[in-house]
Design an enzyme around this catalytic site. Structure first.
Site, mmCIF file in Angstrom:
data_model
loop_
_atom_site.group_PDB
_atom_site.id
_atom_site.type_symbol
_atom_site.label_atom_id
_atom_site.label_comp_id
_atom_site.label_asym_id
_atom_site.label_seq_id
_atom_site.Cartn_x
_atom_site.Cartn_y
_atom_site.Cartn_z
ATOM 1 N N GLU A 49 -1.741 5.259 -1.845
ATOM 2 C CA GLU A 49 -1.566 3.911 -2.405
ATOM 3 C C GLU A 49 -0.249 3.380 -1.864
ATOM 4 O OE1 GLU A 49 -1.562 3.657 -6.761
ATOM 5 O OE2 GLU A 49 -0.225 1.915 -6.625
ATOM 6 N N ARG A 53 5.391 -3.688 -3.331
ATOM 7 C CA ARG A 53 6.687 -3.935 -3.981
ATOM 8 C C ARG A 53 7.754 -4.406 -3.015
ATOM 9 N NH1 ARG A 53 6.652 1.142 -8.244
ATOM 10 N NH2 ARG A 53 4.473 0.701 -8.665
ATOM 11 N N THR A 77 0.276 -2.071 -6.816
ATOM 12 C CA THR A 77 1.131 -3.109 -7.406
ATOM 13 C C THR A 77 0.611 -4.498 -7.046
ATOM 14 O OG1 THR A 77 2.969 -1.566 -6.997
ATOM 15 C CG2 THR A 77 3.518 -3.650 -8.002
ATOM 16 N N LYS A 137 -6.790 3.275 -13.514
ATOM 17 C CA LYS A 137 -5.453 3.851 -13.421
ATOM 18 C C LYS A 137 -4.907 3.847 -14.853
ATOM 19 C CE LYS A 137 -0.928 2.387 -11.567
ATOM 20 N NZ LYS A 137 -0.260 2.594 -10.287
HETATM 21 C C1 3PG Z 1 3.041 3.409 -10.088
HETATM 22 O O1 3PG Z 1 3.054 2.226 -9.772
HETATM 23 O O2 3PG Z 1 1.984 4.036 -10.150
HETATM 24 C C2 3PG Z 1 4.295 4.056 -10.480
HETATM 25 O O3 3PG Z 1 5.399 3.308 -10.142
HETATM 26 C C3 3PG Z 1 4.456 5.460 -10.045
HETATM 27 O O4 3PG Z 1 5.294 5.989 -10.992
HETATM 28 P P1 3PG Z 1 6.411 7.044 -10.656
HETATM 29 O O5 3PG Z 1 7.338 6.380 -9.662
HETATM 30 O O6 3PG Z 1 7.085 7.319 -11.961
HETATM 31 O O7 3PG Z 1 5.740 8.240 -10.062
#
Ligand code: 3PG
Length: 216
Positions: A49, A53, A77, A137
């Protein structure tokens, strides 16, 4: 009422069943995208994924798709329809959202790339459930109740399958996968910022391989 197509569900199921772990990748330097994803792939990870961002996300998806045609490359995102369309144009094979809106859930019924919608409550899950979504998710997993919450959701939604992310670390992935309704666990621990900054691709491969060994 329209429902998620069989093709979309099949695609999402294929994505999730291809890997027990899904790195959540944020690209700060465009040149890192391909070697980073190649390093993950070399370590056994075939589902990625790449988040939107940073301004480099879309180009990274395009480049990684070209460089690694054997991998599943999704966009993460995604929070609005214009990003959804841009991610599809960049070649994203699936779309991940941190939460749900009715507009996104509806749009994804006829989109090219299928949606893995983000939920953290039973109510959000029900918005998708009524449209035929069964893969979600679960985000932000650790603060939304973690494994206990996933187990509780199994009662009313026994056929829902989750990819939890958010606050999950390597030594927690195995327990998440044992929850009964978790197919894949995601997170950024597979691509630590300092390792990426050092362009230590061998270390990324080692982390991927070791993390997979921990859960296999
Ligand atoms: C996501 O968008 O899935 C999270 O930001 C991942 O979370 P983590 O950085 O705490 O692993």
């Amino acid at each position: 009422m329209s429902q998620v197509s069989g093709f979309h569900r099949e695609r999402i199921r294929s994505v999730l069943s291809s890997s027990l772990l899904m790195p959540v990748i944020t690209i700060d330097h465009p040149a890192d995208a391909v070697p980073l994803c190649q390093a993950l792939f070399d370590g056994g990870i075939s589902v990625m994924e790449i988040t939107l961002r940073t301004e480099h996300g879309l180009k990274a998806i395009k480049n990684v798709r070209e460089a690694l045609p054997q991998a599943w490359v999704g966009a993460g995102t995604v929070t609005c329809l214009s990003q959804y369309r841009q991610a599809e144009d960049a070649g994203a094979q699936f779309i991940v959202t941190p939460g749900v809106t009715e507009a996104l859930l509806d749009f994804a019924l006829t989109s090219e790339a299928p949606l893995l919608p983000g939920v953290s409550t039973a109510s959000e899950l029900m918005l998708g459930y009524g449209l035929g979504y069964r893969e979600f998710k679960f985000f932000p997993a650790e603060v939304a109740g973690g494994i206990a919450a996933l187990k509780a959701l199994r009662g009313p939604f026994p056929d829902a399958v989750f990819c939890p992310t958010g606050g999950i670390r390597r030594d927690m992935a195995r327990d998440y996968l044992a929850s009964g309704n978790v197919q894949t666990v995601g997170g950024s621990w597979l691509t630590p910022a300092e390792v990426v900054a050092n362009k230590d691709w061998a270390k990324i491969t080692e982390i991927a391989r070791g993390s997979l060994a921990d859960v296999s």
